[in-house]
Design a protein around this motif. Structure first.
Motif, PDB file in Angstrom:
ATOM      1  N   ALA A  39       0.826  -1.216   0.000  1.00 37.32           N
ATOM      2  CA  ALA A  39       0.000   0.000   0.000  1.00 37.32           C
ATOM      3  C   ALA A  39       0.855   1.259   0.000  1.00 37.32           C
ATOM      4  N   GLY A  40       2.178   1.113  -0.099  1.00 38.16           N
ATOM      5  CA  GLY A  40       3.022   2.299  -0.188  1.00 38.16           C
ATOM      6  C   GLY A  40       4.373   2.133   0.469  1.00 38.16           C
ATOM      7  N   MET A  41       5.292   2.965   0.019  1.00 40.28           N
ATOM      8  CA  MET A  41       6.636   2.959   0.606  1.00 40.28           C
ATOM      9  C   MET A  41       7.127   4.392   0.760  1.00 40.28           C
ATOM     10  N   VAL A  42       7.865   4.624   1.816  1.00 40.93           N
ATOM     11  CA  VAL A  42       8.624   5.870   1.938  1.00 40.93           C
ATOM     12  C   VAL A  42      10.069   5.450   2.167  1.00 40.93           C
ATOM     13  N   LEU A  43      10.921   5.742   1.212  1.00 40.55           N
ATOM     14  CA  LEU A  43      12.317   5.313   1.262  1.00 40.55           C
ATOM     15  C   LEU A  43      13.207   6.545   1.356  1.00 40.55           C
ATOM     16  N   ALA A  44      13.665   6.813   2.557  1.00 34.02           N
ATOM     17  CA  ALA A  44      14.371   8.058   2.826  1.00 34.02           C
ATOM     18  C   ALA A  44      15.873   7.888   2.615  1.00 34.02           C
ATOM     19  N   VAL A  45      16.319   8.138   1.395  1.00 34.36           N
ATOM     20  CA  VAL A  45      17.758   8.080   1.104  1.00 34.36           C
ATOM     21  C   VAL A  45      18.438   9.344   1.637  1.00 34.36           C
ATOM     22  N   GLY A  46      19.726   9.225   1.892  1.00 36.53           N
ATOM     23  CA  GLY A  46      20.507  10.387   2.336  1.00 36.53           C
ATOM     24  C   GLY A  46      20.076  10.928   3.681  1.00 36.53           C
ATOM     25  N   CYS A  47      19.513  10.058   4.514  1.00 38.23           N
ATOM     26  CA  CYS A  47      18.981  10.486   5.822  1.00 38.23           C
ATOM     27  C   CYS A  47      19.631   9.693   6.946  1.00 38.23           C
ATOM     28  N   GLY A  48      20.894  10.014   7.209  1.00 32.47           N
ATOM     29  CA  GLY A  48      21.628   9.277   8.227  1.00 32.47           C
ATOM     30  C   GLY A  48      21.410   9.770   9.636  1.00 32.47           C
ATOM     31  N   THR A  49      20.893  10.977   9.763  1.00 29.99           N
ATOM     32  CA  THR A  49      20.684  11.525  11.111  1.00 29.99           C
ATOM     33  C   THR A  49      19.338  12.245  11.192  1.00 29.99           C
ATOM     34  N   ARG A  50      18.927  12.428  12.429  1.00 30.07           N
ATOM     35  CA  ARG A  50      17.636  13.062  12.688  1.00 30.07           C
ATOM     36  C   ARG A  50      17.590  14.493  12.133  1.00 30.07           C
ATOM     37  N   SER A  51      18.684  15.240  12.343  1.00 31.49           N
ATOM     38  CA  SER A  51      18.667  16.636  11.891  1.00 31.49           C
ATOM     39  C   SER A  51      18.552  16.720  10.373  1.00 31.49           C
ATOM     40  N   VAL A  52      19.119  15.735   9.683  1.00 31.39           N
ATOM     41  CA  VAL A  52      19.025  15.743   8.214  1.00 31.39           C
ATOM     42  C   VAL A  52      17.610  15.405   7.767  1.00 31.39           C
ATOM     43  N   ILE A  53      17.046  14.342   8.290  1.00 33.76           N
ATOM     44  CA  ILE A  53      15.714  13.929   7.819  1.00 33.76           C
ATOM     45  C   ILE A  53      14.655  14.981   8.144  1.00 33.76           C
ATOM     46  N   GLU A  54      14.885  15.705   9.232  1.00 32.46           N
ATOM     47  CA  GLU A  54      13.906  16.741   9.602  1.00 32.46           C
ATOM     48  C   GLU A  54      13.852  17.871   8.572  1.00 32.46           C
ATOM     49  N   ARG A  55      14.925  17.993   7.780  1.00 25.76           N
ATOM     50  CA  ARG A  55      14.945  19.049   6.756  1.00 25.76           C
ATOM     51  C   ARG A  55      14.463  18.534   5.394  1.00 25.76           C
ATOM     52  N   THR A  56      13.988  17.304   5.337  1.00 25.13           N
ATOM     53  CA  THR A  56      13.506  16.753   4.064  1.00 25.13           C
ATOM     54  C   THR A  56      11.975  16.676   4.065  1.00 25.13           C
ATOM     55  N   ASP A  57      11.456  16.223   2.938  1.00 22.89           N
ATOM     56  CA  ASP A  57      10.004  16.053   2.804  1.00 22.89           C
ATOM     57  C   ASP A  57       9.542  14.661   3.261  1.00 22.89           C
TER      58      ASP A  57
END
Ligand code: FMN
Length: 229
Positions: free
Chosen positions: A199-217
């Motif tokens: 039913a869906g996937m979210v594959l967060a590449v380039g997200c090694g840390t919390r501070s980085v992923i928080e700045r992505t969509d």
């Protein structure tokens, strides 16, 4: 299904570990590479209709309580709850789950020899319409913590072979276009075997840390996936 059929149908794959070159990518590129495959019709009113209410089990696999994949799980749950679904969360890394020892005392359809946190998960899992797998990428696969839980599906194998939906959400440091290939192949193979529908996937590449992923969509994608599932 007996044990021999199960093993024949799942097979044993060749695993190639390629951990080199964890090149970091720009945020724009990371977002472009996002894979959010949910059918998102943005009609939140219809999703709030009680008739569409689902029972969802979210299984997380990270030992980081406030890590990157935990954020995706939080956002997905926020969306799914806002849409009126019932969500049960099982944080594998913070539960007691003994690895399957293949003793076959369960006969793939009976109580496991281990009485641990799976006793808490199993009734939720069996009753769920949707199972969400959330994991950090570890050596290009899922974490051992979440894999240990999946291996313990064995004791309820037949009962889990019923119509269910599933989603996959994962985070990784690497941003190569092949970063999630092995994980997604495993996930799709697992669903094919179980007879479950992606039913869906979210594959967060380039997200090694919390501070980085928080700045992505990606957190927003996880929220939208939960809201529109
Ligand atoms: C044991 C281990 C193995 C990892 N293997 C990979 C890998 O194969 N590829 C990759 O891109 N990142 C890898 N990483 C990085 C994590 O996937 C990444 O930091 C992720 O955001 C961690 O998620 P979490 O904060 O939810 O724990 C690894 C990290 C650890 C600790």
């Amino acid at each position: 299904m007996n044990r021999r059929d199960f093993i024949a149908s799942t097979g044993a794959g060749l695993v190639t570990i390629m951990l080199g070159g964890c090149n970091f990518m720009s945020q724009d590129k990371a977002q472009q590479q996002s894979v959010a495959l949910a059918a998102m019709d943005n009609n939140t009113d219809s999703k709030n209709d009680r008739s569409t209410k689902m029972k969802i089990t979210v299984i997380t696999g990270s030992p980081h309580q406030n890590g990157t994949s935990a954020l995706l799980a939080d956002k997905f749950i926020e969306g799914a709850t806002a849409a009126g679904h019932d969500v049960f969360r099982f944080n594998s890394a913070f539960e007691e789950v003994h690895p399957c020892i293949g003793c076959d005392r369960c006969g793939m359809n009976g109580p496991c020899v281990y009485q641990d946190s799976m006793e808490k998960l199993n009734p939720e899992l069996l009753a769920s319409n949707l199972v969400a797998f959330v994991t950090p990428l570890y050596y290009y696969g899922m974490s051992a913590q979440i894999k240990t839980v999946i291996d313990r599906f064995y004791a309820n194998n037949s009962r889990l072979h019923v119509s269910k939906k599933a989603i996959l959400m994962a985070t990784a440091y690497n941003s190569s276009d092949w970063t999630f290939n092995a994980l997604t192949e495993h996930y799709k193979t697992l669903l094919r075997y179980m007879g479950w529908e992606n039913a869906g996937m979210v594959l967060a590449v380039g997200c090694g840390t919390r501070s980085v992923i928080e700045r992505t969509d990606f957190p927003n994608q996880a929220y939208q996936l939960g809201l529109n599932i």
